[in-house]
Design a protein around this motif. Structure first.
Motif, short mmCIF file in Angstrom:
data_model
loop_
_atom_site.label_atom_id
_atom_site.label_comp_id
_atom_site.label_asym_id
_atom_site.label_seq_id
_atom_site.Cartn_x
_atom_site.Cartn_y
_atom_site.Cartn_z
N LYS A 404 0.82 -1.15 -0.18
CA LYS A 404 -0.05 -0.07 0.13
C LYS A 404 0.85 1.37 -0.17
CE LYS A 404 -3.75 -0.09 2.43
NZ LYS A 404 -4.48 -0.21 3.64
N LYS A 408 1.26 4.02 -2.91
CA LYS A 408 0.94 5.55 -2.80
C LYS A 408 2.38 6.29 -3.45
CE LYS A 408 0.09 8.94 0.66
NZ LYS A 408 -0.16 9.11 2.06
N TYR A 409 3.57 5.84 -3.08
CA TYR A 409 4.70 6.23 -3.63
C TYR A 409 4.84 6.42 -5.10
CZ TYR A 409 9.41 6.30 -5.03
OH TYR A 409 10.85 6.50 -5.52
N ASP A 411 2.28 6.51 -7.23
CA ASP A 411 1.41 7.49 -7.73
C ASP A 411 2.08 8.94 -7.47
OD1 ASP A 411 -0.30 5.38 -8.28
OD2 ASP A 411 -1.56 5.63 -6.41
#
Length: 487
Positions: A404, A408-409, A411
């Motif tokens: 997860k 996020k990184y 993106d």
């Protein structure tokens, strides 16, 4: 309003000359703010917090600071203000002049609502007492839906201007934009460039077009700009130019805002925006390849310098005879540049010196920006290890977190790719003229000059700062953390 400001290719700058004022008539910046009340939108944000602290600490005679605050996640505005004032940023004030914190007064409202959601009584109070307005409220999410981005960045600005027109003694309105609102150009002067669309047409389009159709239309609307953030900030500037009328307006355009340089705490930062998420994850060992072009010049600006420029620009606007709208590119400039490669090298140096408590691999960072190499290496050394870590975490704790975090990184890196693989030349002649118009005491007290400072020392404080203030890790844990990464 000077019509020359609207020319697309205008290369001249409006500046103030120190010779306009006789030195005997010089009003210092703290003197100017004495007995004045200011109104701030976005005061709970990164820049806004530093601005509030700076006004209270360096302008002790200020009367009131009204903050527009909306309830959030079930928390009332007053509770949010209490949380704001209890961060380490305000420790110096709390220790030396605790009563000054009572000068900050919450104004209940919401930038997305008609009349900013402010009650009639509070509107009357602001119109009667405020003489300086700082507008820094914005959505800074690059991937924000166009509808919400327009509502906050454009309609919010439009409603604030309407309120400012009703203020009885307004001396300055300072609007915070971004240096990258004109990122479709490689050279950016301190002027407002004509946008591809009339701002009011975009507002109308957003109001009547179904959101699903609007989402499909967004890529063609934003054109050469990479996201809705830069697009709506550019339109907001032009809308401000058209609707400000005779209001005294200054626009401050920061580049990539990082931790504080000096005030009130070197290295203070409270968010993962910009390159911070990358450096934090690089420090844990989860991230090894960084999406950037090491040869391109980066443009970072310390958050306290942004706040200082806002304070100073309002002072200058109010104390000069020239009331034309003026733009300040709040940038690192060409005098003391740093490229992305050196930034990465210095960050790597100091995340090894001040390692994270939860590091599980020796930190290093390799810059890559070409395909397919970036995709291949991140798959092998980011994705596969994250699967293995999640498997181990699931077996031991029943939780899966690393995939997860890495998603996020990824993106965030893709959103920042446009900025980390290109460079711009930002002109900042107006800022230089502003520095020259200040006396030596004000220049020291409200530093906006980045010609002489050490990137090495700044990035050391930046890394130590996010470890302390963002990750909440104590200095006492450093020996154990260092021993851990040596192993």
């Amino acid at each position: 309003m000077d019509s020359a400001r609207t020319e697309i290719e205008q290369n001249e700058v409006n500046d103030f000359s120190a010779s306009e004022s006789n030195l005997n008539d010089y009003i210092s910046i703290p003197q100017f703010y004495t007995d004045r009340s200011v109104f701030i939108t976005g005061g709970t944000g990164f820049v806004g917090k530093v601005l509030v602290e700076k006004l209270l600490r360096s302008c002790p005679g200020i009367k009131h600071i009204y903050l527009l605050i909306r309830p959030k996640r079930g928390q009332e505005a007053k509770a949010r203000l209490n949380d704001l004032m209890n961060v380490p940023l305000f420790d110096t004030l709390r220790r030396e002049r605790p009563n000054d914190l009572n000068k900050v007064i919450p104004i209940y409202g919401d930038i997305t609502l008609e009349k900013l959601g402010i009650s009639e009584n509070d509107q009357a109070l602001l119109c009667r007492t405020v003489s300086v307005v700082f507008h820094s409220a914005a959505t800074v999410k690059f991937d924000e839906k166009l509808k919400l981005s327009v509502a906050i960045n454009m309609l919010g600005t439009k409603r604030l201007v309407e309120l400012c027109h009703r203020m009885m003694s307004l001396d300055a309105l300072v609007h915070v934009s971004t240096a990258y609102c004109n990122c479709d150009r490689t050279e950016v002067s301190e002027v407002i460039y004509a946008p591809p669309y009339n701002p009011n047409d975009i507002i109308s389009l957003v109001e009547w077009l179904p959101e699903s159709m609007l989402d499909d239309l967004t890529p063609s609307l934003i054109g050469k700009r990479p996201n809705t953030y830069t697009f709506t900030k550019a339109l907001a500037e032009h809308m401000l130019l058209n609707e400000a009328g005779n209001l005294p307006v200054a626009i401050v355009r920061p580049s990539i805002v990082l931790s504080s340089l000096n005030e009130p705490l070197p290295g203070w930062v409270d968010n993962y925006n910009g390159p911070t998420l990358n450096v934090v994850l690089q420090g844990t060992g989860l991230v090894k390849f960084v999406l950037l072009d090491k040869s391109k010049r980066a443009d970072f600006i310390p958050v306290d310098v942004v706040a200082n420029l806002m304070v100073v620009s309002a002072w200058k606007l109010a104390t000069t005879s020239n009331k034309n709208l003026i733009v300040y590119n709040c940038v690192g400039g060409n005098e003391n540049p740093i490229d992305w490669g050196n930034f990465l090298v210095l960050c790597t140096k100091y995340i090894r010196k001040y390692p994270s408590e939860n590091a599980f691999y020796y930190p290093f960072g390799i810059p890559l920006h070409t395909e397919p190499y970036y995709t291949i290496f991140t798959f092998l050394l980011h994705r596969i290890p994250s699967y293995l870590l999640d498997l181990f975490s699931w077996l031991t704790t029943g939780k899966r977190i690393y995939w997860k975090i890495l998603t996020k990184y990824n993106d965030a890196m893709n959103e920042c790719r446009f900025f980390s693989t290109r460079q711009w030349s930002f002109q900042n002649g107006n800022v230089k003229e502003l520095i020259n118009s200040m006396n030596s005491d004000d220049q020291k007290r409200f530093n906006i000059n980045l010609c002489k400072f050490s990137w090495d020392k700044y990035i050391e404080n930046y890394v130590l700062g996010f470890r302390t203030y963002l990750l909440k890790q104590s200095i006492e844990s450093l020996p154990k953390s260092r021993q851990k990464i040596r192993m």
